[in-house]
Design a protein around this motif. Structure first.
Motif, PDB file in Angstrom:
ATOM      1  N   ARG A  56      10.731 -24.852  11.654  1.00 25.20           N
ATOM      2  CA  ARG A  56       9.410 -24.250  11.872  1.00 25.20           C
ATOM      3  C   ARG A  56       9.523 -23.242  13.013  1.00 25.20           C
ATOM      4  NH1 ARG A  56       7.207 -28.200  13.952  1.00 25.20           N
ATOM      5  NH2 ARG A  56       6.884 -27.455  16.076  1.00 25.20           N
ATOM      6  N   GLU A  57       9.321 -21.983  12.690  1.00 30.93           N
ATOM      7  CA  GLU A  57       9.422 -20.953  13.698  1.00 30.93           C
ATOM      8  C   GLU A  57       8.239 -21.040  14.667  1.00 30.93           C
ATOM      9  OE1 GLU A  57      11.309 -19.815   9.890  1.00 30.93           O
ATOM     10  OE2 GLU A  57       9.252 -20.373  10.431  1.00 30.93           O
ATOM     11  N   ALA A  58       8.427 -20.581  15.878  1.00 30.85           N
ATOM     12  CA  ALA A  58       7.363 -20.583  16.883  1.00 30.85           C
ATOM     13  C   ALA A  58       6.178 -19.765  16.380  1.00 30.85           C
ATOM     14  CB  ALA A  58       7.877 -20.013  18.202  1.00 30.85           C
ATOM     15  N   GLY A  59       4.985 -20.333  16.497  1.00 29.65           N
ATOM     16  CA  GLY A  59       3.773 -19.630  16.114  1.00 29.65           C
ATOM     17  C   GLY A  59       3.505 -19.567  14.628  1.00 29.65           C
ATOM     18  N   LEU A  60       4.322 -20.235  13.822  1.00 25.54           N
ATOM     19  CA  LEU A  60       4.184 -20.134  12.362  1.00 25.54           C
ATOM     20  C   LEU A  60       2.807 -20.586  11.882  1.00 25.54           C
ATOM     21  CD1 LEU A  60       5.518 -19.656   9.536  1.00 25.54           C
ATOM     22  CD2 LEU A  60       6.098 -22.095   9.565  1.00 25.54           C
ATOM     23  N   LEU A  61       2.352 -21.735  12.362  1.00 27.62           N
ATOM     24  CA  LEU A  61       1.099 -22.277  11.851  1.00 27.62           C
ATOM     25  C   LEU A  61      -0.091 -21.432  12.288  1.00 27.62           C
ATOM     26  CD1 LEU A  61       1.611 -26.137  12.112  1.00 27.62           C
ATOM     27  CD2 LEU A  61       2.344 -24.521  10.364  1.00 27.62           C
ATOM     28  N   GLY A  62      -0.012 -20.832  13.452  1.00 29.14           N
ATOM     29  CA  GLY A  62      -1.071 -19.931  13.884  1.00 29.14           C
ATOM     30  C   GLY A  62      -1.137 -18.683  13.021  1.00 29.14           C
ATOM     31  N   ARG A  63       0.021 -18.139  12.680  1.00 32.44           N
ATOM     32  CA  ARG A  63       0.058 -16.962  11.810  1.00 32.44           C
ATOM     33  C   ARG A  63      -0.455 -17.306  10.413  1.00 32.44           C
ATOM     34  NH1 ARG A  63       5.011 -16.543  14.437  1.00 32.44           N
ATOM     35  NH2 ARG A  63       6.205 -17.210  12.597  1.00 32.44           N
ATOM     36  N   ARG A  64      -0.083 -18.473   9.952  1.00 34.90           N
ATOM     37  CA  ARG A  64      -0.545 -18.906   8.627  1.00 34.90           C
ATOM     38  C   ARG A  64      -2.058 -19.047   8.590  1.00 34.90           C
ATOM     39  NH1 ARG A  64      -3.157 -23.743   7.112  1.00 34.90           N
ATOM     40  NH2 ARG A  64      -1.635 -24.987   8.244  1.00 34.90           N
ATOM     41  N   LEU A  65      -2.606 -19.678   9.605  1.00 39.05           N
ATOM     42  CA  LEU A  65      -4.049 -19.894   9.639  1.00 39.05           C
ATOM     43  C   LEU A  65      -4.796 -18.563   9.699  1.00 39.05           C
ATOM     44  CD1 LEU A  65      -6.258 -22.035   9.701  1.00 39.05           C
ATOM     45  CD2 LEU A  65      -6.087 -22.051  12.205  1.00 39.05           C
ATOM     46  N   ALA A  66      -4.320 -17.632  10.511  1.00 39.29           N
ATOM     47  CA  ALA A  66      -4.967 -16.322  10.607  1.00 39.29           C
ATOM     48  C   ALA A  66      -4.918 -15.599   9.264  1.00 39.29           C
ATOM     49  CB  ALA A  66      -4.285 -15.484  11.692  1.00 39.29           C
ATOM     50  N   PHE A  67      -3.811 -15.705   8.563  1.00 37.77           N
ATOM     51  CA  PHE A  67      -3.658 -15.060   7.261  1.00 37.77           C
ATOM     52  C   PHE A  67      -4.615 -15.666   6.244  1.00 37.77           C
ATOM     53  CE2 PHE A  67      -1.644 -14.556   3.107  1.00 37.77           C
ATOM     54  CZ  PHE A  67      -1.270 -13.215   3.121  1.00 37.77           C
ATOM     55  N   GLN A  68      -4.711 -16.993   6.241  1.00 43.41           N
ATOM     56  CA  GLN A  68      -5.569 -17.656   5.258  1.00 43.41           C
ATOM     57  C   GLN A  68      -7.048 -17.441   5.537  1.00 43.41           C
ATOM     58  OE1 GLN A  68      -4.060 -21.695   5.327  1.00 43.41           O
ATOM     59  NE2 GLN A  68      -2.713 -21.315   3.591  1.00 43.41           N
ATOM     60  N   ARG A  69      -7.386 -17.083   6.752  1.00 52.79           N
ATOM     61  CA  ARG A  69      -8.783 -16.816   7.091  1.00 52.79           C
ATOM     62  C   ARG A  69      -9.175 -15.368   6.834  1.00 52.79           C
ATOM     63  NH1 ARG A  69      -9.341 -20.178  12.845  1.00 52.79           N
ATOM     64  NH2 ARG A  69      -9.686 -22.233  11.905  1.00 52.79           N
ATOM     65  N   ASN A  70      -8.206 -14.540   6.473  1.00 52.96           N
ATOM     66  CA  ASN A  70      -8.463 -13.118   6.290  1.00 52.96           C
ATOM     67  C   ASN A  70      -8.265 -12.744   4.822  1.00 52.96           C
ATOM     68  OD1 ASN A  70      -8.262 -10.216   6.288  1.00 52.96           O
ATOM     69  ND2 ASN A  70      -7.925 -10.306   8.498  1.00 52.96           N
ATOM     70  N   ALA A  71      -9.358 -12.688   4.084  1.00 56.04           N
ATOM     71  CA  ALA A  71      -9.284 -12.399   2.650  1.00 56.04           C
ATOM     72  C   ALA A  71      -8.692 -11.024   2.382  1.00 56.04           C
ATOM     73  CB  ALA A  71     -10.673 -12.503   2.028  1.00 56.04           C
ATOM     74  N   ALA A  72      -8.953 -10.072   3.260  1.00 56.79           N
ATOM     75  CA  ALA A  72      -8.429  -8.714   3.060  1.00 56.79           C
ATOM     76  C   ALA A  72      -6.909  -8.695   3.153  1.00 56.79           C
ATOM     77  CB  ALA A  72      -9.044  -7.762   4.073  1.00 56.79           C
ATOM     78  N   TRP A  73      -6.352  -9.442   4.112  1.00 56.28           N
ATOM     79  CA  TRP A  73      -4.883  -9.510   4.237  1.00 56.28           C
ATOM     80  C   TRP A  73      -4.275 -10.117   2.978  1.00 56.28           C
ATOM     81  CZ3 TRP A  73      -4.016 -11.809   9.849  1.00 56.28           C
ATOM     82  CH2 TRP A  73      -4.389 -10.852  10.792  1.00 56.28           C
ATOM     83  N   GLN A  74      -4.895 -11.166   2.484  1.00 56.43           N
ATOM     84  CA  GLN A  74      -4.366 -11.815   1.289  1.00 56.43           C
ATOM     85  C   GLN A  74      -4.424 -10.876   0.082  1.00 56.43           C
ATOM     86  OE1 GLN A  74      -5.787 -15.991   0.733  1.00 56.43           O
ATOM     87  NE2 GLN A  74      -6.767 -15.706   2.727  1.00 56.43           N
ATOM     88  N   GLN A  75      -5.547 -10.213  -0.071  1.00 57.11           N
ATOM     89  CA  GLN A  75      -5.688  -9.280  -1.191  1.00 57.11           C
ATOM     90  C   GLN A  75      -4.663  -8.152  -1.102  1.00 57.11           C
ATOM     91  OE1 GLN A  75      -9.256  -6.807  -1.265  1.00 57.11           O
ATOM     92  NE2 GLN A  75      -9.412  -7.119  -3.481  1.00 57.11           N
ATOM     93  N   GLN A  76      -4.474  -7.629   0.104  1.00 57.33           N
ATOM     94  CA  GLN A  76      -3.513  -6.547   0.301  1.00 57.33           C
ATOM     95  C   GLN A  76      -2.098  -6.998  -0.041  1.00 57.33           C
ATOM     96  OE1 GLN A  76      -3.132  -5.184   4.363  1.00 57.33           O
ATOM     97  NE2 GLN A  76      -2.494  -3.140   3.723  1.00 57.33           N
TER      98      GLN A  76
END
Length: 377
Positions: A152-172
């Protein structure tokens, strides 16, 4: 002076072995400042995970890692301070002699396969065989205290959570792969070995009242999908629809993009070891296709993980999850168990995130390896 590390990877299952060692090597360099040589005997498989790799070169640097071709004719090479034989691979005899010839013998570890079985805790960190005074140690990744943890890389879960909360990032991200799911569709990924039970699962998805968009990275399961579709060929970029199910074949993507794919999906079917762990970090319900072993000993590993993973679930949700996993790993009929699983979808979704955070509270594998070395010296 930082320790020098040699990691040896013999590619057996295409991507699991190199997937784990490549992640580990990068993390040791980036987060712990180690000098790492990664010896790989199959650069073609490595290239799928890291397209920048030049398969013609015997030596190159990728993301700070000194990547070496593991040749059949071993050259004279000075041994490192820490030597990792990944998944019990046999080190070159010449290299073992170099380990023994050092004034200070190196730390030699067998990085073993991941397992939730009880005996792993008792064996983790124990000495194994010796070679001319060089002691080898068992090092087991795991899910419990007293094991080596998970990559598990440092900060992985924080990056994952931010990505999953951002619909625009996911769509892109999905659009870069040519994926345009219908509004409200259940998004799923499928990365698996060949499986005779797949047709029954696809049948029930196609007949479901909810639309499903199934993303299938290029791999061994495509033949089964093609037969179910009843078409002559199936390749990257193809999109097929049957009833409520849309099937789309994706290219094999580098590891970071695969993480993003898992984060986008509501449900992930994964295989082997590397994608198995990454699906857990996605915090979403998932299904594991374990690598088959002689005499079905892999089923003991499967049951051990299920016993641990399902702690805290209600009895009906646990039964549904276990039934689905067991059917999938026995090439069984998936229809009934999938329908039962859907009845407990909210509970299983909450549980997947809880499990992810619980495992994320433990020391990661790279940090545990470095600490083992510090304690050893």
């Amino acid at each position: 002076m930082k320790a020098r590390w040699d990691i040896f990877c013999s590619v057996v299952d295409n991507y699991g072995d190199i997937g784990v060692t490549w992640r580990l090597a990068r993390q040791l360099v980036a987060e712990h400042g180690c000098g790492v040589r990664l010896w790989v005997d199959d650069l073609r498989a490595f290239e799928r995970l890291c397209p920048e790799v030049d398969v013609r070169l015997d030596r190159q640097v990728q993301e700070g890692v000194d990547v070496r071709r593991w040749p059949a004719d071993w050259p004279a090479t000075e041994a490192a301070d820490v030597v990792i034989a990944a998944f019990a691979c046999q080190l070159p005899p010449g290299y073992m002699e170099a380990m023994a010839a050092r004034a200070r013998t190196p730390l030699w570890m067998n990085l073993d396969y991941l397992s939730a079985e009880d005996w792993v805790v008792g064996c983790h960190g124990l000495p194994s065989v010796k070679f001319k005074g060089v002691q080898k140690y068992f090092f087991f990744p795991g899910f419990r205290a007293g094991t080596g943890g998970l990559l598990r890389e440092a900060g992985l879960l924080g990056r994952r959570l931010a990505f999953q909360r951002n619909a625009a990032w996911q769509q892109q991200f999905l659009q870069t792969l040519g994926v345009f799911p219908a509004a409200g569709a259940r998004l799923m990924s499928l990365f698996a070995y060949e499986n005779a039970g797949l047709a029954s699962w696809l049948d029930v998805l196609a007949a479901d009242g909810c639309t499903t968009h199934l993303l299938i990275p290029e791999g061994r399961i495509l033949g089964d999908v093609q037969r179910w579709l009843g078409i002559e060929s199936l390749s990257v970029g193809d999109v097929q629809q049957r009833g409520a199910l849309t099937v789309q074949v994706l290219p094999f993507v580098p590891q970071t993009q695969y993480d993003h794919l898992l984060w986008c999906c509501d449900f992930n079917a994964v295989r082997g070891e590397d994608s198995f762990v990454r699906a857990q970090w996605a915090g979403r319900p998932f299904l594991w296709h374990i690598y088959r072993q002689d005499e079905d000993i892999h089923l003991d590993k499967l049951d051990a993980f299920l016993e641990l993973y399902t702690e805290g679930l209600s009895a009906p949700a646990r039964t549904a999850l276990v039934s689905l996993w067991q059917a999938w790993n026995a090439d069984g009929n998936m229809a009934h168990s999938w329908k039962k699983l859907l009845e407990h979808w909210p509970e299983l979704t909450v549980h997947a995130e809880k499990w992810c955070l619980e495992q994320g509270s433990r020391p990661d594998l790279a940090t545990a390896l470095v600490q083992f070395y510090v304690n050893w010296i």
